[in-house]
Design a protein around this motif. Structure first.
Motif, PDB file in Angstrom:
ATOM      1  N   HIS A  95     -36.294 -39.753 -56.455  1.00 34.71           N
ATOM      2  CA  HIS A  95     -36.703 -38.979 -55.353  1.00 34.71           C
ATOM      3  C   HIS A  95     -37.731 -37.692 -55.681  1.00 34.71           C
ATOM      4  CE1 HIS A  95     -33.402 -40.916 -53.407  1.00 34.71           C
ATOM      5  NE2 HIS A  95     -32.616 -40.483 -54.382  1.00 34.71           N
ATOM      6  N   LYS A  96     -38.819 -38.047 -55.187  1.00 32.55           N
ATOM      7  CA  LYS A  96     -39.922 -36.926 -55.208  1.00 32.55           C
ATOM      8  C   LYS A  96     -39.619 -35.554 -54.534  1.00 32.55           C
ATOM      9  CE  LYS A  96     -41.643 -40.065 -57.992  1.00 32.55           C
ATOM     10  NZ  LYS A  96     -41.438 -39.790 -59.382  1.00 32.55           N
ATOM     11  N   ASP A  97     -40.088 -34.331 -55.178  1.00 35.15           N
ATOM     12  CA  ASP A  97     -40.278 -33.082 -54.605  1.00 35.15           C
ATOM     13  C   ASP A  97     -38.704 -32.714 -54.267  1.00 35.15           C
ATOM     14  OD1 ASP A  97     -42.784 -32.898 -54.716  1.00 35.15           O
ATOM     15  OD2 ASP A  97     -43.075 -34.335 -53.083  1.00 35.15           O
ATOM     16  N   SER A  98     -38.424 -31.929 -53.064  1.00 34.68           N
ATOM     17  CA  SER A  98     -36.951 -31.662 -52.700  1.00 34.68           C
ATOM     18  C   SER A  98     -36.634 -32.461 -51.433  1.00 34.68           C
ATOM     19  CB  SER A  98     -37.039 -30.445 -52.549  1.00 34.68           C
ATOM     20  OG  SER A  98     -37.895 -29.735 -51.591  1.00 34.68           O
ATOM     21  N   SER A  99     -35.512 -32.937 -50.996  1.00 36.47           N
ATOM     22  CA  SER A  99     -35.255 -33.495 -49.653  1.00 36.47           C
ATOM     23  C   SER A  99     -33.744 -33.600 -49.733  1.00 36.47           C
ATOM     24  CB  SER A  99     -35.619 -35.015 -49.910  1.00 36.47           C
ATOM     25  OG  SER A  99     -34.966 -35.492 -51.035  1.00 36.47           O
ATOM     26  N   ARG A 100     -33.107 -33.847 -48.445  1.00 33.88           N
ATOM     27  CA  ARG A 100     -31.712 -34.166 -48.213  1.00 33.88           C
ATOM     28  C   ARG A 100     -31.525 -35.635 -48.578  1.00 33.88           C
ATOM     29  NH1 ARG A 100     -27.955 -34.427 -44.023  1.00 33.88           N
ATOM     30  NH2 ARG A 100     -29.621 -34.251 -42.242  1.00 33.88           N
ATOM     31  N   ILE A 101     -30.480 -35.814 -49.401  1.00 34.15           N
ATOM     32  CA  ILE A 101     -29.999 -37.205 -49.782  1.00 34.15           C
ATOM     33  C   ILE A 101     -28.339 -37.204 -49.650  1.00 34.15           C
ATOM     34  CG2 ILE A 101     -32.033 -37.793 -51.167  1.00 34.15           C
ATOM     35  CD1 ILE A 101     -30.387 -37.258 -53.551  1.00 34.15           C
ATOM     36  N   ASP A 102     -27.657 -35.916 -49.195  1.00 33.14           N
ATOM     37  CA  ASP A 102     -26.361 -35.807 -49.248  1.00 33.14           C
ATOM     38  C   ASP A 102     -26.078 -35.772 -47.915  1.00 33.14           C
ATOM     39  OD1 ASP A 102     -25.472 -35.465 -52.316  1.00 33.14           O
ATOM     40  OD2 ASP A 102     -27.281 -34.317 -52.026  1.00 33.14           O
ATOM     41  N   TYR A 103     -24.958 -36.290 -47.413  1.00 34.29           N
ATOM     42  CA  TYR A 103     -24.468 -36.219 -45.868  1.00 34.29           C
ATOM     43  C   TYR A 103     -23.150 -36.343 -45.686  1.00 34.29           C
ATOM     44  CZ  TYR A 103     -29.127 -38.233 -45.781  1.00 34.29           C
ATOM     45  OH  TYR A 103     -30.594 -38.302 -45.942  1.00 34.29           O
ATOM     46  N   ILE A 104     -22.742 -35.814 -44.437  1.00 37.59           N
ATOM     47  CA  ILE A 104     -21.564 -35.975 -43.822  1.00 37.59           C
ATOM     48  C   ILE A 104     -21.582 -36.802 -42.517  1.00 37.59           C
ATOM     49  CG2 ILE A 104     -19.475 -34.917 -43.091  1.00 37.59           C
ATOM     50  CD1 ILE A 104     -20.051 -32.461 -45.003  1.00 37.59           C
ATOM     51  N   PHE A 105     -21.418 -37.961 -42.491  1.00 39.52           N
ATOM     52  CA  PHE A 105     -21.623 -38.824 -41.472  1.00 39.52           C
ATOM     53  C   PHE A 105     -20.402 -39.233 -40.780  1.00 39.52           C
ATOM     54  CE2 PHE A 105     -25.133 -40.777 -43.994  1.00 39.52           C
ATOM     55  CZ  PHE A 105     -26.186 -40.504 -43.061  1.00 39.52           C
TER      56      PHE A 105
END
Length: 259
Positions: free
Chosen positions: A214-224
């Motif tokens: 994953h490049k730079d910053s991002s949201r990859i964590d979730y509550i589905f």
């Protein structure tokens, strides 16, 4: 009506500095927010350590959190499932820490590989808890990314096929960026991104800089979830001070009980 508070956090095994301080920060936040359920990924224990109970060995990260909470007068249920050998020294897996007793615990592979010594091995754990008058299934999971042998969508499909309760909540590291095509396909399979219901906060990152693929910053964590709920509070936790290479994702949701 009942409020339920949920947190998902990838712990990065025991690779961070100042583990004991980090554990104190996490425990303090759990108590301060009175969090009901904590979904944990990259939960580690040293492979060489002696057995504490079941799959749990001395020094297991989540077990230490449970023990610290108990010393302070807070009783939490804890379940850990080892999945693979990592960093050449750990048993690594997923776990759930809960104020509420969890029953009917199950686990299953979602990855093609089931080799304990292959870092690409992936499993989920799930169990049933009662909120108000209804039974909910809770999952903790850590999905992998695409390579020549593994497929994110294949893992996701196996995860979704395991769902047999219309009241299901899944917390975890999905390893897909919010808003990309794999995220869209995840939503199309019927999973509702509870944090992302607020469009203004949907893309708040859960890691900074470059992390794995994953490049730079991002949201990859979730509550589905398999149903939509009113979200009364939400935040990205443990940004400063950091306790892992991931931040925590926290929501408070409102359950409307049917008569």
């Amino acid at each position: 009506m009942q409020k339920v508070k949920l947190l998902s956090l990838n712990l990065h095994c025991l690779e961070e500095k100042d583990i004991e301080q980090n554990q104190q920060i996490i425990v303090s936040e759990i108590i301060k927010k009175d969090i009901d359920v904590i979904f944990l990924q990259e939960v580690a224990q040293l492979h060489k350590n002696t057995i504490e109970e079941g799959h749990i060995k001395v020094g297991n990260y989540g077990y230490v959190l449970q023990s610290m909470l108990k010393v302070l007068g807070y009783d939490y249920f804890y379940h850990f499932e080892p999945i693979k050998h990592s960093f050449g020294k750990y048993d690594e897996g997923v776990a759930i820490l809960s104020k509420h007793n969890i029953k009917d615990l199950k686990t299953g592979y979602i990855s093609y590989t089931k080799d304990y010594y292959d870092w690409r091995s992936r499993k989920y754990i799930k169990g049933t808890v009662m909120f108000g008058k209804e039974f909910f299934d809770l999952y903790s999971v850590h999905l992998g990314w695409n390579d020549q042998d593994e497929s994110y969508l294949a893992q996701l499909q196996k995860l979704v096929e395991s769902i047999d309760n219309p009241n299901t909540i899944i917390g975890g590291d999905f390893n897909v960026r919010c808003g990309d095509s794999l995220y869209d396909q995840t939503i199309q399979l019927g999973l509702i991104d509870l944090y992302g219901l607020n469009e203004k906060r949907r893309f708040e990152p859960t890691h900074e800089d470059n992390l794995d693929v994953h490049k730079d910053s991002s949201r990859i964590d979730y509550i589905f979830a398999t149903k939509q709920y009113e979200i009364t509070d939400q935040n990205i936790l443990f940004k400063r001070p950091k306790v892992s290479d991931h931040y925590g994702i926290y929501i408070e949701m409102l359950l409307v009980q049917e008569n």
